[in-house]
Design a protein around this motif. Structure first.
Motif, short mmCIF file in Angstrom:
data_model
loop_
_atom_site.label_atom_id
_atom_site.label_comp_id
_atom_site.label_asym_id
_atom_site.label_seq_id
_atom_site.Cartn_x
_atom_site.Cartn_y
_atom_site.Cartn_z
N MET A 1 0.83 -1.19 0.00
CA MET A 1 0.00 0.00 0.00
C MET A 1 0.87 1.25 0.00
SD MET A 1 -3.24 0.81 2.31
CE MET A 1 -3.19 -0.75 3.16
N GLN A 340 -1.68 -0.58 -6.48
CA GLN A 340 -2.59 -1.67 -6.20
C GLN A 340 -4.01 -1.13 -6.13
OE1 GLN A 340 -0.94 -3.41 -2.69
NE2 GLN A 340 0.94 -3.91 -3.79
N LYS A 341 -4.96 -2.07 -6.19
CA LYS A 341 -6.36 -1.64 -6.10
C LYS A 341 -6.59 -0.84 -4.84
CE LYS A 341 -8.60 -5.19 -8.83
NZ LYS A 341 -9.40 -6.41 -8.82
N ALA A 342 -5.96 -1.28 -3.75
CA ALA A 342 -6.14 -0.59 -2.48
C ALA A 342 -5.63 0.85 -2.56
CB ALA A 342 -5.42 -1.34 -1.37
N ASP A 343 -4.55 1.07 -3.32
CA ASP A 343 -4.01 2.42 -3.47
C ASP A 343 -5.03 3.33 -4.15
OD1 ASP A 343 -1.55 1.79 -2.36
OD2 ASP A 343 -0.75 1.10 -4.28
N LEU A 345 -8.26 2.81 -4.42
CA LEU A 345 -9.44 2.94 -3.55
C LEU A 345 -9.20 4.03 -2.52
CD1 LEU A 345 -12.04 0.73 -2.71
CD2 LEU A 345 -10.75 1.04 -0.64
N LEU A 346 -8.06 3.95 -1.86
CA LEU A 346 -7.76 4.92 -0.80
C LEU A 346 -7.64 6.33 -1.36
CD1 LEU A 346 -5.26 3.29 1.70
CD2 LEU A 346 -7.50 4.26 2.16
N TYR A 409 -14.56 2.34 -4.81
CA TYR A 409 -14.57 0.92 -5.17
C TYR A 409 -14.61 0.79 -6.69
CZ TYR A 409 -16.37 -3.81 -5.75
OH TYR A 409 -16.56 -5.10 -6.14
N ALA A 412 -11.28 1.48 -8.15
CA ALA A 412 -10.33 0.40 -7.95
C ALA A 412 -10.62 -0.78 -8.87
CB ALA A 412 -10.35 -0.05 -6.49
#
Lengths: 423, 266
Positions: A1, A340-343, A345-346, A409, A412
């Motif tokens: 992340m 990453q997807k989380a990056d 998303l955040l 979401y 992401a």
């Protein structure tokens, strides 16, 4: 992340990039929070001033008052003029109530029922005889001069203390020697020794507002006026006898005030069997009731204002969804560069929370502004509590989380292949 | 090639029977029909094909943006096609340096910040990032442009920044998608020259996907795709032979054009 600090920097950067759009987007939240803040401030202000008035009557007191019994044909008819009418609280009540537990003292008040004239005009000012402790028990303050001395009581002195409205109504504005001057009521002249001011304008049942009263020592009142009055009705005089008009019963321990008030009520019901010629007010009880209704009012107003926050949140969600579409290429590039997807998303979530929090801060400023304007123009008091501001900030951030999650979401989940191809 | 550093530690990329089939409704469309290919460390490899040859799909698979339907993709001896999303993102970040046809720089970030983006995702501390960004910008000849925005730069400069960005995490190889497609001829040559220098002098492995049949003097190996299969693989000497002819032709045309322009301006 990704590192949080970089994410924050990135989000802030993106918002500053579109300053006007950011402000427009958070407009819903701005007005939502603004109205919540203003609404809470107004209802809090209304609550405080209402409570202050009740509190001024004394939350450690039970107020008992005499009232004219209801006309029900049996005890009284319109043509029994000349018959003495007798009702209300009596000296016997004072001694009996004093015998009960939890009673510290009783301050007695007596309305002399004399006409106070200004020139030839009759006023509704009252001539009131009261105990020495009355000043202390009535939350009034000496504005000028002094209160009665014990000697005044012993000597039945012809002195009076006037409420501040009395001064305003009977004397000219620039009159500087009101204290030391005198007042004439019927055939008696009273020397004015002081002026009292009750800032809450406390109103007592049956006898009215404190600031409209001319006080004299109760001993003087008794000596001069006894306890009956003659009222001319047609061709006859009607005699009314009332010993006391008001008791301020001071309670030793307010945690038992409910029991004490019940006991007093039971006693009075027994002692005054034939008619209901008395009344009771428990300020603490009133205070609690008022607080309850005020809290319901606050909740209702807060909820109505809260709806605009929800609307604002939906507005932000809408814009963020559009923004995700608009920034597909950016998202794809970031993914290709190793995000990453989380990056992703955040990044979008923090952006939304930033937006709503920013809206919250501007909204609080706006709400304080609206509240101040209302106070300025309508003299309605407004109070900004720390918790209403903290709550608004928290709610606006939470709005961001709730309405930002879906667009984030979505962002992401964008497929980097298709979004990279999109131009 | 005496001036070329060669690290003999196996293949960077090894594709074994890569297949990709798209399913639309009941219809199965095979796009890649079994690709075998290797890229060695320090090589400059071109994947060349017309549109519809499957080169975009192959690019996406090479870049780990897409997974093959069948077959194996070894990146530095690791099978990467079946990794999780997070692992793929990490490998993309560390091992692959992407270069796009339309540069895909972030317009609102400065040159320096653009170069830093992959390092941010690689969780590299800010101090090191800034130092490396400066180094890289100097390597592509734009050390004096760090504070500028991409919109203030020419297309060629933008692509140089993109190259610096691709190099920022010291990737196993550079994956360039039609890198000169949006540039004029002169700038294209400069960019290709930069790639060539990076490859020959600094040993950067480069995989370039293009439809351009003009081969250039740069490739060690050219893999031509046709209809989802490898049509032919030309090795360096064959490339040289072919490009010689092609380049002569191109240069002749350019000279002719310049003469014409001079005539017109005079």
């Amino acid at each position: 992340m990704m590192l949080m600090r970089d994410l924050f920097g990135l989000s802030l950067h993106n918002l500053l990039l579109h300053k006007v759009r950011s402000i427009l987007t958070s407009l819903g939240v701005i007005f939502g929070v603004g109205s919540v803040i203003a609404m809470l401030a107004i209802s809090e202000g209304a609550k405080r001033s209402a409570l202050a008035q009740i509190e001024a009557m004394g939350i450690d007191k039970i107020i008992l008052f005499s009232k004219r019994p209801p006309v029900d044909g049996k005890s009284e008819s319109s043509d029994n003029a000349g018959v003495m009418e007798r009702y209300g609280l009596s000296a016997k009540d004072v001694s009996n109530i004093m015998k009960m537990d939890n009673i510290e003292r009783i301050t007695t008040v007596f309305d002399a029922r004399k006409k106070v004239l200004k020139g030839l005009q009759r006023t509704d000012l009252k001539l009131i005889g009261c105990d020495y402790q009355f000043l202390q028990d009535s939350s009034a303050k000496i504005e000028k001069g002094r209160w009665f001395s014990p000697a005044d009581y012993q000597n039945n002195a012809l002195v009076c203390v006037i409420g501040k409205n009395v001064k305003r109504r009977l004397f000219a504005i620039g009159d500087t020697d009101v204290v030391g001057g005198s007042i004439r009521i019927e055939d008696m002249v009273f020397r004015i020794v002081g002026i009292v001011d009750n800032v809450y304008g406390t109103q007592y049942p049956e006898i009215g507002g404190q600031n409209d009263m001319i006080f004299i020592p109760i001993t003087t009142a008794r000596a001069l006026y006894k306890d009956y009055t003659f009222v001319r009705e047609g061709y006859a005089y009607k005699i009314t006898r009332i010993e006391y008009d008001l008791f301020l019963v001071k309670i030793a321990d307010t945690s038992y005030i409910d029991n004490t008030s019940k006991r007093i009520a039971r006693y009075l019901e027994k002692a005054h069997t034939d008619t209901k010629d008395w009344g009771m007010v428990v300020p603490l009880e009133l205070l609690r009731q008022r607080e309850r209704t005020q809290n319901i009012f606050t909740i209702v107003m807060g909820s109505i204002a809260g709806i605009s926050l929800v609307v604002g949140g939906i507005g932000i969600m809408n814009i963020m969804l559009a923004s995700v579409f608009e920034r597909r290429k950016e998202i794809g590039t970031r993914r290709a560069l190793g995000a990453q997807k989380a990056d992703i998303l955040l990044q979008f979530l923090i952006e939304t929370v930033f937006l709503t929090s920013l809206g919250g801060i501007i909204g609080i400023t706006l709400g304080v502004g609206i509240g101040s304007a209302i106070t300025y123009y309508s003299k309605m008091p407004t109070i900004y509590s720390a918790w209403s501001i903290i709550l608004s900030l928290a709610i606006s951030s939470i709005t961001g989380v709730i309405f930002g999650t879906y667009p984030a979401y979505k962002a992401a989940q964008q497929n980097p292949i298709t979004v990279l191809r999109a131009e | 090639m005496p001036d070329k550093e060669v690290h003999q530690s196996g293949d960077i990329v090894r594709l074994i029977d890569i297949r990709k089939t798209y399913i639309t409704g009941d219809l199965q469309v095979p796009v890649l029909k079994g690709i075998h290919a290797t890229v060695k460390r320090g090589e400059f490899v071109g994947f060349i094909g017309t549109s519809g040859s499957g080169k975009s799909t192959l690019l996406n698979i090479l870049g780990m943006l897409d997974v093959p339907t069948a077959g194996q993709y070894f990146l530095e001896e690791t099978e990467v096609s079946q990794l999780t999303d997070v692992e793929q993102a990490t490998i993309r970040n560390r091992k692959i340096g992407f270069i796009f046809q339309s540069f895909n720089l972030f317009p609102h970030l400065s040159v320096e910040e653009n170069i830093e983006v992959p390092m941010i995702y690689g969780r590299i501390a800010g101090r090191i990032r800034r130092k490396r960004a400066l180094d890289l910008a100097q390597r592509v000849g734009l050390g004096h442009r760090l504070g500028h925005r991409p919109t203030q730069l020419s297309g060629g400069e933008c692509q140089r920044i993109a190259i610096a960005r691709a190099l920022s995490n010291n990737p196993a190889f550079i994956l360039a998608d039609e890198p000169t497609g949006n540039l004029d001829e002169k700038t294209s040559d400069e960019i290709m020259k930069l790639f060539h220098e990076l490859n020959r002098e600094q040993g950067v492995t480069i995989v370039m996907v293009t439809h351009n049949p003009a081969l250039g003097p740069h490739y060690d190996k050219i893999i031509r795709l046709r209809d989802g299969r490898i049509d032919e693989t030309l090795l360096e000497w064959e490339v040289k032979k072919q490009e010689h002819a092609v380049f002569k032709e191109i240069e002749e045309q350019r000279d002719k054009a310049e003469v014409e322009i001079n005539e017109v301006t005079q």
